[in-house]
Design a protein around this motif. Structure first.
Motif, short mmCIF file in Angstrom:
data_model
loop_
_atom_site.label_atom_id
_atom_site.label_comp_id
_atom_site.label_asym_id
_atom_site.label_seq_id
_atom_site.Cartn_x
_atom_site.Cartn_y
_atom_site.Cartn_z
N ALA A 282 0.82 -1.22 0.00
CA ALA A 282 0.00 0.00 0.00
C ALA A 282 0.85 1.27 0.00
N ALA A 283 2.02 1.21 0.60
CA ALA A 283 2.80 2.42 0.79
C ALA A 283 3.77 2.70 -0.36
N ARG A 284 4.07 1.71 -1.16
CA ARG A 284 5.07 1.89 -2.22
C ARG A 284 4.42 2.30 -3.52
N ARG A 285 5.21 2.91 -4.38
CA ARG A 285 4.74 3.29 -5.71
C ARG A 285 5.45 2.54 -6.81
N SER A 286 6.52 1.86 -6.49
CA SER A 286 7.25 1.08 -7.48
C SER A 286 6.53 -0.26 -7.68
N ILE A 287 6.37 -0.65 -8.93
CA ILE A 287 5.69 -1.90 -9.24
C ILE A 287 6.42 -3.09 -8.61
N LEU A 288 7.73 -3.07 -8.64
CA LEU A 288 8.51 -4.18 -8.10
C LEU A 288 8.30 -4.32 -6.59
N LEU A 289 8.29 -3.23 -5.87
CA LEU A 289 8.09 -3.30 -4.42
C LEU A 289 6.66 -3.67 -4.06
N ILE A 290 5.70 -3.28 -4.89
CA ILE A 290 4.32 -3.71 -4.68
C ILE A 290 4.22 -5.22 -4.86
N LEU A 291 4.90 -5.75 -5.88
CA LEU A 291 4.89 -7.20 -6.10
C LEU A 291 5.53 -7.95 -4.95
N ILE A 292 6.59 -7.40 -4.39
CA ILE A 292 7.23 -8.04 -3.24
C ILE A 292 6.27 -8.04 -2.05
N GLY A 293 5.53 -6.96 -1.86
CA GLY A 293 4.54 -6.92 -0.78
C GLY A 293 3.44 -7.96 -0.96
N VAL A 294 2.99 -8.14 -2.20
CA VAL A 294 1.97 -9.16 -2.47
C VAL A 294 2.54 -10.56 -2.25
N GLU A 295 3.79 -10.77 -2.59
CA GLU A 295 4.43 -12.06 -2.32
C GLU A 295 4.52 -12.34 -0.83
N PHE A 296 4.79 -11.31 -0.04
CA PHE A 296 4.80 -11.47 1.42
C PHE A 296 3.43 -11.91 1.91
N MET A 297 2.37 -11.31 1.37
CA MET A 297 1.02 -11.66 1.80
C MET A 297 0.67 -13.09 1.40
N LEU A 298 1.07 -13.51 0.21
CA LEU A 298 0.81 -14.88 -0.20
C LEU A 298 1.61 -15.87 0.62
N ALA A 299 2.83 -15.52 1.00
CA ALA A 299 3.62 -16.39 1.87
C ALA A 299 2.96 -16.51 3.25
N ALA A 300 2.38 -15.43 3.73
CA ALA A 300 1.68 -15.48 5.02
C ALA A 300 0.46 -16.39 4.94
N ALA A 301 -0.26 -16.34 3.83
CA ALA A 301 -1.41 -17.23 3.65
C ALA A 301 -0.96 -18.68 3.61
N GLY A 302 0.13 -18.95 2.92
CA GLY A 302 0.66 -20.32 2.87
C GLY A 302 1.10 -20.81 4.23
N LEU A 303 1.72 -19.94 5.01
CA LEU A 303 2.13 -20.30 6.37
C LEU A 303 0.93 -20.62 7.25
N ALA A 304 -0.12 -19.83 7.13
CA ALA A 304 -1.34 -20.08 7.92
C ALA A 304 -1.99 -21.40 7.50
N PHE A 305 -2.05 -21.67 6.20
CA PHE A 305 -2.62 -22.93 5.73
C PHE A 305 -1.82 -24.13 6.23
N ALA A 306 -0.50 -24.05 6.12
CA ALA A 306 0.35 -25.16 6.54
C ALA A 306 0.27 -25.38 8.05
N GLY A 307 0.29 -24.30 8.80
CA GLY A 307 0.19 -24.43 10.26
C GLY A 307 -1.13 -25.01 10.70
N ALA A 308 -2.22 -24.57 10.09
CA ALA A 308 -3.53 -25.10 10.44
C ALA A 308 -3.66 -26.56 10.03
N GLY A 309 -3.12 -26.91 8.89
CA GLY A 309 -3.16 -28.30 8.46
C GLY A 309 -2.39 -29.22 9.39
N LEU A 310 -1.24 -28.77 9.85
CA LEU A 310 -0.46 -29.58 10.78
C LEU A 310 -1.12 -29.66 12.16
N ALA A 311 -1.74 -28.58 12.58
CA ALA A 311 -2.38 -28.58 13.90
C ALA A 311 -3.59 -29.49 13.93
#
Length: 103
Positions: A24-53
């Motif tokens: 949300a805070a960046r204006r560079s396309i590359l940094l916005i993509l990195i932020g979206v990748e962080f969010m997708l990694a967080a979703a994957g972490l939550a899915f994996a953790g819930a599946g293991l639990a």
């Protein structure tokens, strides 16, 4: 040693918040993509953790789907970045208002 689900979800929420602020805070396309990748990694972490639990393999299957989505998003975003730079433009997200026009 088993990590409690609450700790995994807290780490995923923190990672998602960092990615959201970065996207949300960046204006560079590359940094916005990195932020979206962080969010997708967080979703994957939550899915994996819930599946293991819950002793369920659906979380790991969801992680594979999220990884495929992340790779498609990265490919499309980087193609958009290259298209903008080759057209004599910039990597700023504000300048992508001419994508629908004929070149």
């Amino acid at each position: 040693m088993i990590v409690p689900l609450s700790h995994v979800l807290a780490a995923a929420a923190l990672l998602f918040a960092v990615g959201g602020v970065m996207a949300a805070a960046r204006r560079s396309i590359l940094l916005i993509l990195i932020g979206v990748e962080f969010m997708l990694a967080a979703a994957g972490l939550a899915f994996a953790g819930a599946g293991l639990a819950w002793n369920n393999l659906d979380g790991q299957a969801a992680v594979i789907i999220v990884m495929g989505l992340a790779s498609a998003e990265a490919g499309l975003g980087l193609a958009l970045l290259v298209h903008g730079r080759r057209g004599g433009g910039t990597d700023r997200a504000d300048s992508y208002d001419r994508l629908g026009e004929e070149s």
